[in-house]
Design an enzyme around this catalytic site. Structure first.
Site, PDB file in Angstrom:
ATOM      1  N   LYS A  14       0.839  -1.215   0.000  1.00  0.00           N
ATOM      2  CA  LYS A  14       0.000   0.000   0.000  1.00  0.00           C
ATOM      3  C   LYS A  14       0.866   1.255   0.000  1.00  0.00           C
ATOM      4  CE  LYS A  14      -1.694   1.584   4.049  1.00  0.00           C
ATOM      5  NZ  LYS A  14      -1.455   3.000   4.370  1.00  0.00           N
ATOM      6  N   ASN A  15       1.887   1.271   0.865  1.00  0.00           N
ATOM      7  CA  ASN A  15       2.647   2.519   1.066  1.00  0.00           C
ATOM      8  C   ASN A  15       3.668   2.783  -0.023  1.00  0.00           C
ATOM      9  OD1 ASN A  15       1.077   2.929   3.266  1.00  0.00           O
ATOM     10  ND2 ASN A  15       2.590   2.234   4.760  1.00  0.00           N
ATOM     11  N   CYS A  27      -4.185  12.539  13.066  1.00  0.00           N
ATOM     12  CA  CYS A  27      -5.061  11.380  12.860  1.00  0.00           C
ATOM     13  C   CYS A  27      -5.002  10.537  14.130  1.00  0.00           C
ATOM     14  CB  CYS A  27      -4.626  10.584  11.648  1.00  0.00           C
ATOM     15  SG  CYS A  27      -3.065   9.772  11.928  1.00  0.00           S
ATOM     16  N   ARG A  71       1.027  14.032  12.850  1.00  0.00           N
ATOM     17  CA  ARG A  71       1.397  13.805  11.442  1.00  0.00           C
ATOM     18  C   ARG A  71       1.757  15.121  10.736  1.00  0.00           C
ATOM     19  NH1 ARG A  71      -0.783   8.774  10.094  1.00  0.00           N
ATOM     20  NH2 ARG A  71       0.872   8.635   8.543  1.00  0.00           N
ATOM     21  N   ASP A  74       4.585   0.236  11.975  1.00  0.00           N
ATOM     22  CA  ASP A  74       3.315  -0.314  11.480  1.00  0.00           C
ATOM     23  C   ASP A  74       3.097  -1.759  11.915  1.00  0.00           C
ATOM     24  OD1 ASP A  74       3.296   1.468   8.289  1.00  0.00           O
ATOM     25  OD2 ASP A  74       2.913   2.082  10.347  1.00  0.00           O
ATOM     26  N   ARG A 119      -9.163  -0.158   4.725  1.00  0.00           N
ATOM     27  CA  ARG A 119      -8.391   0.851   3.974  1.00  0.00           C
ATOM     28  C   ARG A 119      -7.099   0.232   3.444  1.00  0.00           C
ATOM     29  NH1 ARG A 119      -6.019   5.347   7.376  1.00  0.00           N
ATOM     30  NH2 ARG A 119      -4.801   5.442   5.473  1.00  0.00           N
TER      31      ARG A 119
HETATM   32  C1  EPZ Z   1       4.314   6.607   6.293  1.00  0.00           C
HETATM   33  O1  EPZ Z   1       3.659   7.695   6.932  1.00  0.00           O
HETATM   34  C2  EPZ Z   1       3.296   5.497   6.258  1.00  0.00           C
HETATM   35  N1  EPZ Z   1       2.119   5.933   5.511  1.00  0.00           N
HETATM   36  C3  EPZ Z   1       2.893   5.110   7.673  1.00  0.00           C
HETATM   37  O2  EPZ Z   1       2.041   3.963   7.560  1.00  0.00           O
HETATM   38  C4  EPZ Z   1       4.133   4.711   8.459  1.00  0.00           C
HETATM   39  O3  EPZ Z   1       3.759   4.450   9.797  1.00  0.00           O
HETATM   40  C5  EPZ Z   1       5.158   5.848   8.417  1.00  0.00           C
HETATM   41  O4  EPZ Z   1       5.457   6.185   7.046  1.00  0.00           O
HETATM   42  C6  EPZ Z   1       6.455   5.465   9.107  1.00  0.00           C
HETATM   43  O5  EPZ Z   1       6.999   4.339   8.488  1.00  0.00           O
HETATM   44  C7  EPZ Z   1       2.179   5.951   4.173  1.00  0.00           C
HETATM   45  O6  EPZ Z   1       3.197   5.633   3.584  1.00  0.00           O
HETATM   46  C8  EPZ Z   1       0.922   6.357   3.448  1.00  0.00           C
HETATM   47  P1  EPZ Z   1       6.708   9.762   8.337  1.00  0.00           P
HETATM   48  P2  EPZ Z   1       4.347   9.148   6.909  1.00  0.00           P
HETATM   49  O7  EPZ Z   1       6.691  11.014   7.559  1.00  0.00           O
HETATM   50  O8  EPZ Z   1       5.130   9.304   5.670  1.00  0.00           O
HETATM   51  C9  EPZ Z   1       7.122  12.999  11.771  1.00  0.00           C
HETATM   52  C10 EPZ Z   1       0.128   2.679   7.787  1.00  0.00           C
HETATM   53  O9  EPZ Z   1      -0.341   2.096   8.772  1.00  0.00           O
HETATM   54  N2  EPZ Z   1       7.129  13.987  10.669  1.00  0.00           N
HETATM   55  O10 EPZ Z   1       7.799   8.772   8.116  1.00  0.00           O
HETATM   56  O11 EPZ Z   1       3.312  10.143   7.233  1.00  0.00           O
HETATM   57  C11 EPZ Z   1       5.785  12.285  11.878  1.00  0.00           C
HETATM   58  O12 EPZ Z   1       4.878  13.035  12.649  1.00  0.00           O
HETATM   59  C12 EPZ Z   1       0.666   4.074   7.948  1.00  0.00           C
HETATM   60  O13 EPZ Z   1       0.220   2.178   6.639  1.00  0.00           O
HETATM   61  C13 EPZ Z   1       7.357  15.323  10.976  1.00  0.00           C
HETATM   62  O14 EPZ Z   1       7.541  15.681  12.134  1.00  0.00           O
HETATM   63  O15 EPZ Z   1       5.333   9.009   8.150  1.00  0.00           O
HETATM   64  C14 EPZ Z   1       6.165  10.997  12.537  1.00  0.00           C
HETATM   65  O16 EPZ Z   1       6.254  11.200  13.931  1.00  0.00           O
HETATM   66  C15 EPZ Z   1       0.484   4.617   9.349  1.00  0.00           C
HETATM   67  N3  EPZ Z   1       7.372  16.224   9.959  1.00  0.00           N
HETATM   68  C16 EPZ Z   1       7.555  10.704  11.977  1.00  0.00           C
HETATM   69  O17 EPZ Z   1       8.045  11.952  11.471  1.00  0.00           O
HETATM   70  C17 EPZ Z   1       7.171  15.858   8.658  1.00  0.00           C
HETATM   71  O18 EPZ Z   1       7.202  16.733   7.780  1.00  0.00           O
HETATM   72  C18 EPZ Z   1       7.572   9.708  10.832  1.00  0.00           C
HETATM   73  O19 EPZ Z   1       6.596  10.136   9.890  1.00  0.00           O
HETATM   74  C19 EPZ Z   1       6.943  14.501   8.375  1.00  0.00           C
HETATM   75  C20 EPZ Z   1       6.937  13.573   9.392  1.00  0.00           C
END
Ligand code: EPZ
Length: 431
Positions: free
Chosen positions: A22-23, A117, A122, A305, A398
């Protein structure tokens, strides 16, 4: 009203085919907008998030031809706007990938974004920081992120946070930007590598994906491609954990074992047998589970995840105390409240959960709190004694294709029920 009705107690046994990731599929579909040529993507998971994204693409003039459940033919040469709207889009965080793709190709994009969320705030500050470094203006108006640029030029970007989304979004924004862009402190997840490989198959020049530094040399344009999405390591990990928690014997097929190394290592630590072959992993577990320590980390660490799935499993490591530290998201233990309704002994201190393993879970009526937590609670119900219901299953559907059907094929007693009559029959084990 849709919910899962589950009779627990059957060990899950058998083989299950894992679908596309998915991701990975979500950003690859967005990246397909970056060429006027036709793109064919295969091994897409047939899940709601993918279908919402494809509908949003159609709404801006993309020609989308579904070729079966798992393949799509896309041509984005006739899109008439770079503004992505729609309720489904606002509910889905991955819609931010349209920002990088459309900014990269058309120097403008606007996307309605969700705020926080179920698992945390996020933020997207790192995405915005990178877009601005590439020369774009970015503003937020009424919950819509608007970004535009006269031209995009190379930059040296150092991410403050290892972010999968920001890494992928900035890769897309930079592939057509003149010069060499360097992005440091990037995410190394398999899906980052797969998106880079897809963009390179379209003529991009990206090096270093999967390492801490990605270098992108801008090219003039991108051409069409036929691409197959990698298998979903989280779907695979979920079924591997299902074998452990039900003391069963499950082989996940059509996977890349390297992507599962950390999950396999943890399963061995808690007493499971794990056998790897080229494109499959078998997990079987007959003895009592042991406790362990888990800390979620960016890849190749233990994936966040998979945190709910291993936590519900550790909750049944009878007599052992396990510690789970969630270092990525700030609110990813909400499901433990549901798990305690089944008899689990769990306490939360900040971003640490302490699980005192119990002999058994008892069936209960529980609610999915988010995608991965929902899947984890289904595993707990399959391991529990007695009857359970899991509601809010829209979260689960989803991100998991045919989840109850795949579990049924492994001997799980799970049904999707849509009304009180069906629920009554399920409770009476009337199939
Ligand atoms: C992706 O989310 C995945 N979603 C998430 O999977 C997954 O948990 C996550 O990566 C971590 O592996 C998709 O790919 C659609 P991040 P993403 O940016 O990209 C902080 C699932 O269950 N952050 O790596 O949103 C953020 O708040 C979902 O399939 C900032 O602070 O995750 C988090 O604490 C859930 N500023 C951490 O970094 C930013 O600009 C990691 O987030 C971006 C992120």
């Amino acid at each position: 009203m849709d919910q899962y009705a589950i009779w627990g107690g059957n060990p899950l046994v058998g083989e299950v085919e894992i679908g596309g990731a998915k991701n990975t599929a979500l950003p690859i579909l967005a990246a397909a907008l970056m060429t006027d040529d036709t793109v064919i993507i295969d091994n897409l998971p047939d899940i709601r998030d993918i279908n919402v994204l494809l509908d949003a693409m159609k709404n801006i003039g993309v020609v989308v031809e579904r070729r079966g459940r798992h393949q799509v033919k896309i041509n984005a040469s006739q899109i008439f706007t770079t503004a992505i709207e729609g309720n489904g889009i606002r509910k889905m965080r991955a819609s931010y990938y349209f920002l990088g793709a459309l900014l990269g190709k058309y120097k403008s994009a606007s996307v309605g974004l969700p705020g926080g969320c179920e698992i945390g705030t996020r933020a997207i500050d790192q995405h915005i920081k990178g877009f601005r470094a590439l020369g774009a203006k970015v503003r937020l108006e009424h919950g819509i992120i608007i970004t535009e640029a006269i031209d995009l030029t190379s930059a040296h970007i150092f991410l403050d946070v290892v972010s999968v989304g920001a890494t992928i979004n900035l890769m897309m924004a930079a592939v057509l930007a003149e010069g060499q862009t360097v992005i440091e402190n990037v995410a190394k997840e398999p899906h980052v590598v797969d998106v880079a490989n897809f963009l390179n198959s379209m003529g991009a020049n990206i090096k270093g994906a999967g390492t801490d530094v990605i270098r992108i040399r801008g090219v003039k344009s991108l051409h069409g491609s036929e691409y197959t999405v990698i298998p979903d390591q989280i779907e695979a990990g979920t079924f591997m954990m299902a074998a452990a928690i039900t003391k069963g014997d499950v082989t996940v097929k059509n996977i890349i074992p390297k992507h599962l190394e950390c999950i396999s290592a943890k399963l061995k630590e808690i007493g499971c047998e794990v056998q790897e072959s080229d494109d499959a992993v078998r997990v079987f577990c007959s003895k009592c589970l042991k406790g362990t320590q888990v800390k979620t980390m960016p890849y190749p660490g233990f994936p966040t995840d998979m945190q709910p799935q291993i936590s519900v499993t550790l909750g049944l490591s009878a007599g052992a105390t396990s510690i789970v530290r969630e270092s990525i998201f700030e609110n990813r233990f909400r499901y433990l409240e549901e798990l305690t309704k089944m008899g689990a002994k769990a306490t939360i201190e900040g971003n640490v959960a302490i699980l005192e393993g119990v002999e058994k879970y008892d069936g209960a009526s529980i609610s999915a709190t988010d995608l991965r937590a929902g899947a984890a609670l289904v595993l707990a119900a399959l391991a529990a004694e007695g009857f359970s219901t899991v509601d809010h299953i829209h979260y689960i559907e989803r991100g998991y294709e045919d989840f109850p059907e795949k579990l049924m094929s492994l001997g799980g007693h799970i049904r999707r029920v849509t009304n009180a009559e069906e629920l009554k029959k399920a409770r009476l084990k009337v199939v």
